[in-house]
Design an enzyme around this catalytic site. Structure first.
Site, PDB file in Angstrom:
ATOM      1  N   PRO A 170     -32.282  22.948 -18.462  1.00 18.37           N
ATOM      2  CA  PRO A 170     -31.544  23.196 -17.969  1.00 18.37           C
ATOM      3  C   PRO A 170     -30.395  22.494 -16.851  1.00 18.37           C
ATOM      4  O   PRO A 170     -31.614  22.337 -16.754  1.00 18.37           O
ATOM      5  CB  PRO A 170     -31.633  25.027 -18.065  1.00 18.37           C
ATOM      6  CG  PRO A 170     -32.913  25.268 -17.491  1.00 18.37           C
ATOM      7  CD  PRO A 170     -33.501  23.415 -17.646  1.00 18.37           C
TER       8      PRO A 170
ATOM      9  N   GLN B  78     -37.713  14.882 -12.086  1.00 18.59           N
ATOM     10  CA  GLN B  78     -38.126  16.842 -12.701  1.00 18.59           C
ATOM     11  C   GLN B  78     -40.077  16.451 -12.858  1.00 18.59           C
ATOM     12  O   GLN B  78     -40.916  17.547 -13.211  1.00 18.59           O
ATOM     13  CB  GLN B  78     -38.239  17.167 -14.383  1.00 18.59           C
ATOM     14  CG  GLN B  78     -36.495  16.802 -14.240  1.00 18.59           C
ATOM     15  CD  GLN B  78     -35.873  18.049 -13.261  1.00 18.59           C
ATOM     16  OE1 GLN B  78     -36.541  18.924 -12.543  1.00 18.59           O
ATOM     17  NE2 GLN B  78     -34.607  17.872 -12.307  1.00 18.59           N
TER      18      GLN B  78
ATOM     19  N   ASP C 178     -28.937  25.979 -15.985  1.00 21.12           N
ATOM     20  CA  ASP C 178     -29.211  26.974 -14.986  1.00 21.12           C
ATOM     21  C   ASP C 178     -28.434  27.116 -13.906  1.00 21.12           C
ATOM     22  O   ASP C 178     -27.017  26.511 -13.780  1.00 21.12           O
ATOM     23  CB  ASP C 178     -30.135  25.888 -14.945  1.00 21.12           C
ATOM     24  CG  ASP C 178     -30.883  25.710 -13.257  1.00 21.12           C
ATOM     25  OD1 ASP C 178     -31.249  27.074 -12.654  1.00 21.12           O
ATOM     26  OD2 ASP C 178     -31.484  25.626 -12.744  1.00 21.12           O
TER      27      ASP C 178
ATOM     28  N   LYS D  18     -22.145   9.964  -5.223  1.00 19.95           N
ATOM     29  CA  LYS D  18     -20.622  10.384  -4.429  1.00 19.95           C
ATOM     30  C   LYS D  18     -20.023   9.735  -3.219  1.00 19.95           C
ATOM     31  O   LYS D  18     -19.177   8.682  -3.426  1.00 19.95           O
ATOM     32  CB  LYS D  18     -20.348  11.482  -5.086  1.00 19.95           C
ATOM     33  CG  LYS D  18     -19.854  12.370  -6.007  1.00 19.95           C
ATOM     34  CD  LYS D  18     -19.446  14.000  -5.745  1.00 19.95           C
ATOM     35  CE  LYS D  18     -19.781  14.909  -6.934  1.00 19.95           C
ATOM     36  NZ  LYS D  18     -19.979  16.331  -6.360  1.00 19.95           N
TER      37      LYS D  18
ATOM     38  N   TRP E 236     -39.269  20.637 -13.310  1.00 19.87           N
ATOM     39  CA  TRP E 236     -39.376  21.690 -14.040  1.00 19.87           C
ATOM     40  C   TRP E 236     -40.623  21.177 -14.630  1.00 19.87           C
ATOM     41  O   TRP E 236     -41.217  22.453 -15.740  1.00 19.87           O
ATOM     42  CB  TRP E 236     -38.055  21.092 -14.729  1.00 19.87           C
ATOM     43  CG  TRP E 236     -37.982  22.140 -15.679  1.00 19.87           C
ATOM     44  CD1 TRP E 236     -37.787  23.641 -15.650  1.00 19.87           C
ATOM     45  CD2 TRP E 236     -37.906  21.805 -17.541  1.00 19.87           C
ATOM     46  NE1 TRP E 236     -37.262  24.095 -16.504  1.00 19.87           N
ATOM     47  CE2 TRP E 236     -37.779  23.787 -18.007  1.00 19.87           C
ATOM     48  CE3 TRP E 236     -38.211  20.653 -17.987  1.00 19.87           C
ATOM     49  CZ2 TRP E 236     -37.195  23.067 -19.671  1.00 19.87           C
ATOM     50  CZ3 TRP E 236     -37.766  20.610 -19.350  1.00 19.87           C
ATOM     51  CH2 TRP E 236     -37.696  22.027 -20.179  1.00 19.87           C
TER      52      TRP E 236
ATOM     53  N   TRP F  89     -36.129  27.513  -9.506  1.00 17.58           N
ATOM     54  CA  TRP F  89     -36.711  26.862  -9.925  1.00 17.58           C
ATOM     55  C   TRP F  89     -37.776  27.799 -10.926  1.00 17.58           C
ATOM     56  O   TRP F  89     -38.413  27.323 -11.692  1.00 17.58           O
ATOM     57  CB  TRP F  89     -37.403  25.915  -9.007  1.00 17.58           C
ATOM     58  CG  TRP F  89     -36.960  24.196  -8.435  1.00 17.58           C
ATOM     59  CD1 TRP F  89     -36.537  24.519  -7.641  1.00 17.58           C
ATOM     60  CD2 TRP F  89     -36.767  23.638  -9.414  1.00 17.58           C
ATOM     61  NE1 TRP F  89     -35.631  23.087  -7.286  1.00 17.58           N
ATOM     62  CE2 TRP F  89     -35.702  22.803  -8.507  1.00 17.58           C
ATOM     63  CE3 TRP F  89     -36.884  23.443 -10.348  1.00 17.58           C
ATOM     64  CZ2 TRP F  89     -35.531  21.358  -9.087  1.00 17.58           C
ATOM     65  CZ3 TRP F  89     -36.564  21.994 -11.250  1.00 17.58           C
ATOM     66  CH2 TRP F  89     -35.684  21.194 -10.411  1.00 17.58           C
TER      67      TRP F  89
ATOM     68  N   LYS G 288     -28.708   3.742  -6.604  1.00 20.96           N
ATOM     69  CA  LYS G 288     -28.460   4.649  -7.676  1.00 20.96           C
ATOM     70  C   LYS G 288     -26.969   5.613  -7.871  1.00 20.96           C
ATOM     71  O   LYS G 288     -26.329   4.923  -6.646  1.00 20.96           O
ATOM     72  CB  LYS G 288     -29.234   6.201  -7.174  1.00 20.96           C
ATOM     73  CG  LYS G 288     -28.682   6.359  -5.736  1.00 20.96           C
ATOM     74  CD  LYS G 288     -29.498   7.950  -5.628  1.00 20.96           C
ATOM     75  CE  LYS G 288     -29.979   7.977  -3.816  1.00 20.96           C
ATOM     76  NZ  LYS G 288     -30.282   9.357  -3.709  1.00 20.96           N
TER      77      LYS G 288
END
Length: 1058
Positions: free
Chosen positions: A47, A559, A86, A599, A563, A524, A596
Site C-alpha cells: 500500500p 522495503q 496506507d 524535492k 514491508w 508499519w 536520487k
RNA sequence: GGGCCCGUAGCUUAGCUCGGUGGAGCGCACGGCUGAUAACCGUGAGGCCAUGAGUUCGAAUCUCAUCGGGCCCA
C-alpha cells in the site's frame, strides 16, 4: 472490417479512447470475472502512503505490478489484486497539523481529538482518490473499486486480531525500553522511521572526578551534552589497556587522567596539554573498583545521591577516549548496561523534550537549548577537557525531520527477537527475485532483528486494543469488534478510531473498569497485516484458507527493512509462516545524473508530465526496459524519446499495409491461414517463426521476472524483424494490383503477426495493444473477446518455429549489411546493381542460408548474381597476409606467445598458408628457437582485386564486385532518372495513380543512349503517358528542375496529365 | 564503520554465471533509400571496460583493496 488508420501515432488520443472504452464496457471487471475458476494467483499490493501524488518510483512500482498481473491474467490466472492504501500515521497528522496551523500535541488536544481524527480521515480519503486517478492514467489495472484501506474497521480488526495472537503466544510485552523518540511529534518512532542525515553537533570531552583521589579523572566523550545530567556510569572495555597519565597544561597545572592507552596522545592534544607522563597502565577490567562524582551534582539533586561506577562493556570501541558515558535513560546500549548492573534508569526528560523536575535546576529547559548550558556548566566546574563541533550522520524523524532523541519510556513490544530463527528458515523458502535480495540482503537484516516497538503516542492510527483495569491492573487484548461489543454490552456500531474507542469501558472480573491504553499502532504494523486483511480475515475464514499466503509481492529495495520485514514479522506471530511465496525487489528511480530524486534537489519527475508528453505506454515501456527491475532506474529523457520512437515505428508498421488491405477488401475471416499456406514465401515463414520465438522469449523472461529482457526482445522484434526487414521485403508484393495469392499470403501473415504482436505487448503497453486489437480483431470478429486483455496469452506454436530458417535469415541479413558496407567502400550506391557478390561461407549453415534465401539476398543487395566459394575456401581471385590468433597461440606457447605472434606476422603468408594446408603444421623460427604452428593459430587476411570491396559478415567474408558494364550503367542511370521524377511527383503532391507528362533532357550522349534502353520502363514507373527524353528537349511544365546525376547534368519538367 | 547492489563510448546499456582481440541504441559526421516519407536504412569516428594490485600465457569477466553512486543499517 479492418479500418484504415491515417493518423500519426498519437498516444494521448489512443489512451483517452482506450480508457473511455474500458470504462464503458467495464473491461477490468469482465476480465477478472472471465478468469474465475482459473489457476489462483494471490497478489498483495504494497500500500502506498496516501501522500496525494504519485512519483516516478511509485509509478514504476505499479507498472511492474500491472504488467505482471496482465500477463498472469492472459495466462489464465484467477487473481486477487485489491489495491491497497496506507492511510494512518504521522505524515497525515503532520499535514493536517500544518493545515490547521498546529505546532504541538497540545494544539490537537484543545482542538479536540475527534475533530482532528475526522480531518485526518477526510484528508486521507481525498488523497487516496487523487492518487487512484493518477495510477489509472498509467493504465494500471488493480481492483480500484474495492481497495483495502488501513482506516477501515475490517482492516483495523485484522490488526487487532494479530495483536491478540501475539498476546496469546506470549510475544506481546509492555515495558520500559529506550526508543527512538521524536520530541516534536512526542512519540516513539520505529527504527525504520529514522532517517540518517548529516548534522553538526557538539563534540565534547568531559572529565569525571574519581572519588577520593586528588586531581584524578576518567575522561569520556559525547556529542549529546544534554545527556550528561543523566549520566549514571562509565563503561570501559574489559581487555583494552588503559593508562593513568600525568598531564601538564600550559599553566603548569598537573592532573591525572584515565584514558585508553592508544588514545592518550589524541585526547591530550584535544585538551591542549603541553606535556604528559604515563604513570601506570592497566586493563579495563581493573578499573571497576573506581567510582566517580557527577560534575553536575550541585545542579541535579538525584545526581548527588547516586553512586557512579565504572562498568565493563564489550561494545566499547577504541575511539575517542575508550571510556564511554552511560546514560541508561538515553541510549539503547546504555540501557542494556544499566539493566545488567542494576543501575537506575534515570531519564529526567519528558515527552516534549524538556527536562522534568528530576533534572533539578535544568527542569523545564528544552534539551535543544541545554547543550550550550551544560557545556558552560561543565566548563565552570573545570570538567570540560575540550569542546568542538563534529559533522556526523544523525537520526532524524523521517516525517518532520526533527533530530531524534533516545528516551526510556513505557512501550508495547512484539518479541521478534525470539522468532528470529524461524524467520530465517522461512525466508529461505521464499523465492526471491533477484536471489540475493533474500539470501544476502534480507537475511542480513533479519539477523539483526530486535524486538519491535509497535506503540505510538499519537492519534491517527489503529488504536492498540489493550484494555487495562484501573483497579486490579488486569489486561485484556480485544481481537475483534464483535468481541468488543459483547464485552462492553454496546450493541450499536462502534467506531474503532480514537477518541471513540477510548470511551468504551469493559467490566473487569474484579469489579473494576477496564480502559483502553492510549497508544496507537506503529503504521508499519498496519501494513504488516495486509496479506490477510486484504482477504477480509478474520471476518472471513474461507477466503483466507483458499488464497493465503500471497503468491507474489513486489516492492522497492527500501522495503527490505519495511514491508517485506513487517509482514514477515506479523505473519510469524499470527501464523508461524511467511505471508508470501515470491518477492521481486525492485530498484529506485534516479535522475539523469544518477542522483536520487528528491524535492530538495528539485529533480523530481512527475509521471503525469511524462504521460502528457509521450503517453503512458511510452512511459511504461521505458521504465520496464531501461534497467533490470532490481537495478536502479536512471531517468534519461533521451531514452524515453527513443522508446517513444519505437512505438511510433510499431504504429507505422501496423499502419503500412492497412490501406492496401482496405482497398482489396481483405477479410481475414474469409482467407484462412491454411488457404495461403502453399503460397507462403521463405520470408513469410521466417517472420512467423520469429514471432513464435518472441513469445517463447517473453515467457521465459516473465518466469524469471526479467521484464527488461521481455521488453527489449519486443522492441527488437518490432525494429529489426518487422520494420527493418520483413516490411522491406514484402513491400512490392502489396503493390500488386491483381488478386494475387502471393499478396493474400502476405496479408494473412501480416495480420497474424500483428494480432500476435498486439497480444505480446498487451501486458506492457496495454493501450496500444487494445487499439490494434479493436481494429484488427473486433472489427472482423464481433464475437471475439471484448478486450484484448481477456484473450489468452499465445501458446508457442511449434509447427511455425523454424530455427534453421531464423539462423539462415540472420546470416542473410548480415550479408546484406556487409554488402552495404562494401558498396560504400567501393563507392557504389544501392540504386546501381552490382554484377556479383561472392561469399566465402564460414560453415555449411552459411552455404545453406545463401542457397535457401538466394532471391532475398539478390533482391536486397541489388546484385545480379551471388557466388559461393567452398566453406572457408579463399576466393581464387585474392591475395592474402597472415593474422595470428592469440586465443589459440596463448595456451600452447604461454610466455613465448608474444614472440610467436610477432614472428607469424612477419612470415611469408603465401608459403605459410600453403604449408599449413598441405602438412597441417608449419615450423616457425622465433628468437631463441623454432616452434610448430598449427592451422588454428593463424587466419589469413585477403587483399582485393580492382573494383572489389569486401566486408565481414557472420556468414563469412563477402566481396562485392562493382565492375560496370552497359547493362548495369543503363539500369543505374534509369533508376536515377525515375527517382527524380518520383521526387518531383511528390513535390507536386500527386496521388499515387495520377498520370503525368514528362520531358527529360540529358546532356550527355552516352548516358542518354543508356537511359533510352529503358524508356518504356521509366514511363511505366513514373506513370507518364507522354514522355520525351532527349539531348535537346523543352522541359517546361508545372514543375521544372535541373539535376546533377553522377556528374551528368539533366533537366526534367513534369505536368499532371488528366 | 557494516551489509547488499551498481560503475563499460558524450548519453542509455549488452557482455560478467563458465576468462580467449568488447556489442548495440541515442547523439555526432558522412552516405543511402524514397508508394511507412514529419518515416526508414548503412557507414564512420568515438572505450586505459571507475582506479590500483593479485591469480593467469591471457582479465570487462575471477580475487583483494581503493574511489564514486544507490538502498539499508550502526
Amino acid at each position: 472490417m479492418i479500418e484504415e488508420i491515417t493518423n500519426q501515432y498519437d498516444p494521448q488520443k489512443i489512451e483517452k479512447k482506450v480508457h473511455d472504452f474500458w470504462a464503458e464496457v467495464e473491461a477490468y471487471s469482465k476480465v477478472r470475472e472471465h478468469r474465475k475458476g482459473g489457476k489462483k494467483f494471490f497478489f498483495v499490493d504494497g500500500p502506498p502512503y496516501t501522500t496525494g501524488h504519485i512519483h516516478l518510483g511509485t509509478a514504476w512500482n505499479k507498472i511492474i505490478k500491472d504488467s505482471i498481473l496482465r500477463y498472469r491474467s492472459m495466462c489464465g490466472h484467477d487473481m486477487i489484486d485489491r489495491a491497497g492504501w496506507d492511510m494512518h500515521g504521522l505524515p497525515i497528522e503532520v499535514k493536517v497539523e500544518e493545515a490547521l496551523g498546529f505546532t504541538s500535541k497540545k494544539d490537537i488536544e484543545s482542538y479536540g481529538v475527534g475533530n482532528f481524527i475526522e480531518k485526518c480521515k477526510e484528508f486521507a480519503l481525498m488523497q487516496k482518490d487523487d492518487m487512484t486517478g493518477q495510477f489509472q492514467m498509467l493504465g494500471a489495472w488493480l481492483d480500484w473499486k474495492d481497495p483495502y484501506m488501513t482506516l477501515k474497521d475490517e482492516y483495523i480488526e485484522a490488526a487487532w486480531w494479530t495483536l491478540k495472537q501475539a498476546q496469546e503466544k506470549k510475544l506481546l510485552e509492555q515495558g520500559k525500553r529506550v526508543v527512538n523518540w521524536c520530541p516534536r511529534c512526542e512519540t516513539a518512532i520505529a527504527d525504520s522511521e529514522v532517517e540518517y542525515e548529516d548534522r553538526a553537533d557538539p563534540s565534547i570531552f568531559v572529565k569525571f572526578k574519581i572519588k577520593d583521589v586528588e586531581d584524578t579523572f576518567v575522561v569520556i566523550w559525547t556529542t549529546t551534552p544534554w545527556t550528561i545530567p543523566s549520566n549514571v556510569a562509565v563503561a570501559v572495555h574489559p581487555s583494552f589497556e588503559y593508562a593513568k597519565v600525568k598531564a601538564v597544561d600550559a599553566d603548569g597545572k598537573e592532573e591525572t587522567l584515565i584514558i585508553a592507552s592508544d588514545l592518550v596522545e589524541n585526547v591530550l592534544r584535544k585538551g591542549r596539554y603541553v606535556d604528559y607522563e604515563i604513570l601506570s597502565t592497566m586493563l579495563g577490567e581493573d578499573l571497576t573498583s573506581l567510582s566517580y562524582e557527577s560534575p553536575l551534582a550541585d545542579k541535579v539533586p538525584e545526581q548527588a545521591a547516586m553512586e557512579h561506577g565504572i562498568y565493563l562493556a564489550d561494545y566499547v570501541t577504541a575511539e575517542n577516549t575508550g571510556c564511554v558515558h552511560i546514560a541508561p535513560g538515553h541510549g539503547m546500549d546504555d540501557f542494556d548496561v544499566g539493566k545488567k548492573h542494576g543501575l537506575p534508569i534515570f531519564c529526567p526528560v519528558g515527552s516534549d523534550g524538556r527536562y522534568t523536575e528530576q533534572a533539578g535546576e535544568y527542569a523545564g529547559m528544552h534539551i535543544r537549548e541545554a547543550n550550550k548550558v551544560v557545556i558552560e556548566d561543565l566548563n565552570e566546574r573545570g570538567n570540560l577537557l575540550s569542546e568542538a563541533t563534529i559533522n556526523h550522520r544523525y537520526g532524524h524523524c523521517w516525517r518532520c525531520k526533527t533530530p531524534i532523541i533516545y528516551l526510556a519510556t513505557e512501550q508495547w513490544f512484539i518479541k521478534i527477537g525470539e522468532l528470529k530463527e524461524e524467520m530465517l528458515s522461512e525466508i529461505a523458502k521464499v523465492k526471491w527475485y533477484p536471489e540475493w535480495a533474500g539470501s544476502a540482503r534480507f537475511k542480513d537484516w533479519v539477523e539483526g532483528a530486535r524486538d519491535w516497538c509497535v506503540s505510538r503516542q499519537r492519534y491517527w492510527g489503529i488504536p492498540i486494543p489493550v484494555w487495562k483495569c484501573n483497579n486490579c491492573g488486569k489486561m485484556h487484548v480485544v481481537g475483534t469488534k464483535t468481541e468488543l461489543q459483547e464485552m462492553s454490552g454496546i450493541t450499536d456500531d462502534i467506531e474503532l478510531h480514537r477518541p471513540y474507542v477510548d470511551e468504551v469501558l469493559l467490566d473487569c472480573e474484579c469489579g473494576g473498569k477496564m480502559k483502553r491504553v492510549e497508544d496507537v499502532f506503529d503504521v508499519w504494523f498496519d501494513s504488516a497485516v495486509a496479506s490477510w486483511a486484504t482477504l477480509r480475515f478474520p471476518q472471513q475464514q474461507e477466503e483466507f484458507d483458499k488464497w493465503w499466503p500471497a503468491d507474489f509481492i513486489t516492492e522497492g529495495q527500501d522495503q527490505t527493512r519495511g514491508w517485506f520485514y513487517s509482514q514477515l514479522g506479523a505473519s510469524m506471530v499470527a501464523f508461524g509462516k511467511a505471508p508470501y511465496k515470491s518477492v521481486l525487489m525492485h530498484g529506485f528511480t534516479l535522475d539523469g545524473e544518477g542522483r536520487k530524486m528528491s524535492k530538495s534537489l528539485g529533480n523530481v519527475i512527475a509521471p503525469g508530465d511524462v504521460i502528457d508528453e509521450f503517453g503512458a505506454d511510452s512511459l511504461r515501456s521505458f521504465v520496464l526496459s531501461a534497467s533490470a527491475p532490481w537495478d536502479d532506474l536512471k531517468f534519461a529523457k533521451d531514452e524515453l524519446k527513443n522508446i517513444h520512437r519505437t512505438l511510433n515505428i510499431l504504429w507505422n508498421v501496423y499502419r503500412f499495409p492497412l490501406p492496401y488491405m482496405v482497398l482489396d477488401n481483405f477479410d481475414p475471416s474469409q482467407v484462412s491461414f491454411e488457404s495461403v499456406k502453399p503460397y507462403l514465401r521463405k520470408e513469410d515463414r521466417w517472420i512467423l517463426s520469429r514471432a513464435q520465438s518472441l513469445v517463447a522469449l517473453v515467457d521465459d523472461a516473465m518466469a524469471k521476472c526479467t521484464l527488461h529482457r521481455a521488453l527489449r526482445a519486443i522492441n527488437e522484434f518490432v525494429l529489426e524483424d518487422l520494420s527493418r526487414w520483413y516490411i522491406q521485403l514484402i513491400r512490392p508484393r502489396t503493390w500488386v494490383e491483381a488478386d494475387d495469392p502471393d499478396k493474400l499470403a502476405v496479408y494473412r501473415v501480416l495480420y497474424d503477426v500483428f494480432v500476435l504482436t498486439a497480444k505480446v505487448i498487451a501486458p506492457f503497453m496495454p493501450h496500444l495493444a487494445e487499439e490494434m486489437y479493436q481494429n484488427l480483431v473486433r472489427n472482423v470478429y464481433p464475437d471475439a473477446p471484448v478486450t484484448i486483455h481477456m484473450t489468452d496469452w499465445p501458446l508457442v506454436d511449434e509447427s511455425l518455429v523454424d530455427k534453421d530458417l531464423e539462423t539462415h535469415m540472420e546470416m542473410v541479413r548480415s550479408i546484406v549489411e556487409s554488402a552495404s558496407n562494401a558498396r560504400q567502400k567501393v563507392g557504389r550506391k544501392l540504386r546501381w546493381p552490382v554484377s556479383r557478390i561472392v561469399l566465402t561461407p564460414v560453415n555449411q549453415q552459411a552455404t545453406d542460408a545463401v542457397t535457401n534465401l538466394k532471391s532475398v539476398l539478390m533482391d536486397q543487395t541489388n546484385s545480379k548474381d551471388i557466388v559461393l566459394t567452398g566453406i572457408d575456401e579463399s576466393w581464387d581471385e585474392l591475395g592474402f597476409e597472415a593474422n595470428p590468433d592469440p586465443g589459440a597461440i596463448g595456451p600452447v606457447f604461454k610466455g613465448d606467445a608474444g614472440k610467436v605472434i610477432g614472428a607469424l606476422k612477419k612470415a611469408n603468408a603465401v608459403q605459410l598458408k600453403k604449408t599449413l594446408a598441405l602438412e597441417g603444421q608449419f615450423e616457425l623460427e622465433i628468437p631463441g628457437g623454432t616452434v610448430t604452428i598449427k592451422p588454428e593459430m593463424v587466419n589469413f587476411i585477403e587483399t582485393l582485386p580492382e573494383m572489389v570491396a569486401s566486408a565481414q559478415s557472420t556468414a563469412g567474408i563477402i566481396y562485392v564486385d562493382a565492375t560496370l558494364n552497359r547493362e548495369i550503367e543503363s539500369e543505374g542511370f534509369t533508376r536515377e532518372v525515375i527517382r527524380r521524377v518520383q521526387d518531383m511527383r511528390k513535390e507536386l503532391n500527386l496521388a499515387v495513380d495520377d498520370s503525368i507528362r514528362s520531358h527529360i533532357q540529358i546532356n550527355d550522349e552516352r548516358v542518354l543512349d543508356l537511359v533510352l534502353d529503358r524508356e518504356q520502363f521509366i514511363a511505366k514507373e513514373t506513370r507518364a503517358n507522354v514522355q520525351v527524353i532527349g539531348l535537346d528537349v523543352d522541359t517546361s511544365g508545372s514543375l521544372e528542375k535541373d539535376w546533377d546525376v553522377e556528374g551528368i547534368s539533366m533537366s526534367i519538367g513534369i505536368t499532371k496529365a488528366n
